[in-house]
Design a protein around this motif. Structure first.
Motif, mmCIF file in Angstrom:
data_model
loop_
_atom_site.group_PDB
_atom_site.id
_atom_site.type_symbol
_atom_site.label_atom_id
_atom_site.label_comp_id
_atom_site.label_asym_id
_atom_site.label_seq_id
_atom_site.Cartn_x
_atom_site.Cartn_y
_atom_site.Cartn_z
ATOM 1 N N LEU A 189 79.393 39.389 44.515
ATOM 2 C CA LEU A 189 79.104 37.976 44.726
ATOM 3 C C LEU A 189 78.561 37.729 46.134
ATOM 4 C CD1 LEU A 189 79.000 35.151 43.655
ATOM 5 C CD2 LEU A 189 81.436 34.866 44.180
ATOM 6 N N SER A 190 79.079 38.432 47.119
ATOM 7 C CA SER A 190 78.569 38.293 48.486
ATOM 8 C C SER A 190 77.103 38.713 48.555
ATOM 9 C CB SER A 190 79.392 39.149 49.457
ATOM 10 O OG SER A 190 80.712 38.665 49.562
ATOM 11 N N GLU A 191 76.779 39.806 47.873
ATOM 12 C CA GLU A 191 75.394 40.283 47.852
ATOM 13 C C GLU A 191 74.486 39.283 47.149
ATOM 14 O OE1 GLU A 191 72.241 43.033 48.518
ATOM 15 O OE2 GLU A 191 74.277 42.957 49.337
ATOM 16 N N MET A 192 74.932 38.757 46.022
ATOM 17 C CA MET A 192 74.141 37.784 45.273
ATOM 18 C C MET A 192 73.969 36.492 46.073
ATOM 19 S SD MET A 192 73.307 39.436 42.628
ATOM 20 C CE MET A 192 72.551 38.158 41.641
ATOM 21 N N LYS A 193 74.998 36.105 46.800
ATOM 22 C CA LYS A 193 74.908 34.918 47.654
ATOM 23 C C LYS A 193 73.815 35.091 48.689
ATOM 24 C CE LYS A 193 77.253 32.592 51.456
ATOM 25 N NZ LYS A 193 78.425 32.560 52.357
ATOM 26 N N GLU A 194 73.804 36.231 49.387
ATOM 27 C CA GLU A 194 72.806 36.467 50.431
ATOM 28 C C GLU A 194 71.401 36.491 49.853
ATOM 29 O OE1 GLU A 194 73.475 36.369 53.635
ATOM 30 O OE2 GLU A 194 75.538 35.950 52.987
ATOM 31 N N MET A 195 71.231 37.094 48.696
ATOM 32 C CA MET A 195 69.917 37.148 48.044
ATOM 33 C C MET A 195 69.444 35.748 47.662
ATOM 34 S SD MET A 195 70.462 40.524 45.620
ATOM 35 C CE MET A 195 68.950 40.233 44.711
ATOM 36 N N TYR A 196 70.345 34.973 47.085
ATOM 37 C CA TYR A 196 70.003 33.614 46.643
ATOM 38 C C TYR A 196 69.639 32.740 47.841
ATOM 39 C CZ TYR A 196 70.408 29.191 44.066
ATOM 40 O OH TYR A 196 70.155 27.951 43.499
ATOM 41 N N LEU A 197 70.448 32.777 48.877
ATOM 42 C CA LEU A 197 70.189 31.951 50.058
ATOM 43 C C LEU A 197 68.882 32.335 50.741
ATOM 44 C CD1 LEU A 197 73.763 31.687 51.645
ATOM 45 C CD2 LEU A 197 72.555 29.955 50.308
ATOM 46 N N GLU A 198 68.576 33.634 50.726
ATOM 47 C CA GLU A 198 67.320 34.078 51.320
ATOM 48 C C GLU A 198 66.127 33.566 50.524
ATOM 49 O OE1 GLU A 198 64.804 35.813 54.039
ATOM 50 O OE2 GLU A 198 66.973 35.487 54.166
ATOM 51 N N GLU A 199 66.267 33.535 49.215
ATOM 52 C CA GLU A 199 65.170 33.071 48.345
ATOM 53 C C GLU A 199 64.908 31.576 48.496
ATOM 54 O OE1 GLU A 199 66.012 34.212 44.351
ATOM 55 O OE2 GLU A 199 66.001 36.360 44.796
#
Length: 203
Positions: A189-199
């Motif tokens: 979830l932490s990884e997905m959060k960072e990816m989403y926020l970057e996008e």
């Protein structure tokens, strides 16, 4: 003449039934739990339960409605403290990162929620009712992203409707995977959060 029952008493009885029902659903599953079992757990007769709820479906829908209203209150309260759309999205991810999805009670509630969701596909009325909850959650993210686009904070090229659904798909996906006890929930979830926020960030 029947005795007059106060609204406070009615609410107390309804809450007792709802709490017992949720525990029964979590232990045995929504489909297999009976009204008799809810009555036995709560100490309230089957007939009395029907004075407050017309069916097992209605009991769960009331649980869902109360959870939705509590979510609205909590989110609105916390959103008011945050100034940017980006920080609001980040905050919602963090809400789920602070939960323990493997805690038995929460895990049971998650199972019941997904079980009931699939149960609703067999009923047009039920599906419409839970779709209203889904629309609230999707629109919450969509409107937050749109406000961020208006002030130049969120990437103007993203489709806010798509990314609103994507947000909840991420959370549903990691939540479902917690049926596997070795699933690295927090890391994923932490990884997905960072990816989403970057996008979504306006570069």
């Amino acid at each position: 003449m029947a005795p007059i029952v106060s609204e406070e008493y009615k609410e107390k009885m309804k809450s007792k039934i709802l709490n017992s029902a949720l525990e029964c659903f979590a232990q045995k599953g929504f489909s297999t739990t009976t009204i008799n079992e809810i009555g036995a757990h709560s100490g309230i007769s089957k007939g009395s339960i029907y004075n407050y709820f017309v069916s097992k479906d209605d009991i769960y829908l009331e649980l869902l409605n109360r959870a939705t209203e509590n979510d609205k209150i909590d989110i609105t309260k916390n959103f008011s403290k945050l100034r940017s759309s980006y920080s609001k999205i980040s905050f919602l991810f963090d809400v789920f990162l602070t939960l323990d999805p493997f805690e038995p009670k929460r895990a049971g509630q998650n199972v019941v929620f997904y079980e009931f969701t699939f149960h609703c596909t067999r009923s047009k009325r039920l599906l419409e009712l839970i779709t209203d909850r889904g629309n609230f959650l999707v629109n919450l993210i969509k409107e937050t992203l749109e406000k961020g686009q208006e002030v130049g904070e969120i990437n103007p090229n993203i489709d806010t409707q798509v990314y609103a659904h994507k947000f909840w798909l991420i959370l549903d996906g990691v939540s479902l995977q917690t049926i596997y006890k070795d699933f690295p929930y927090y890391d994923v979830l932490s990884e997905m959060k960072e990816m989403y926020l970057e996008e979504i960030k306006h570069k």
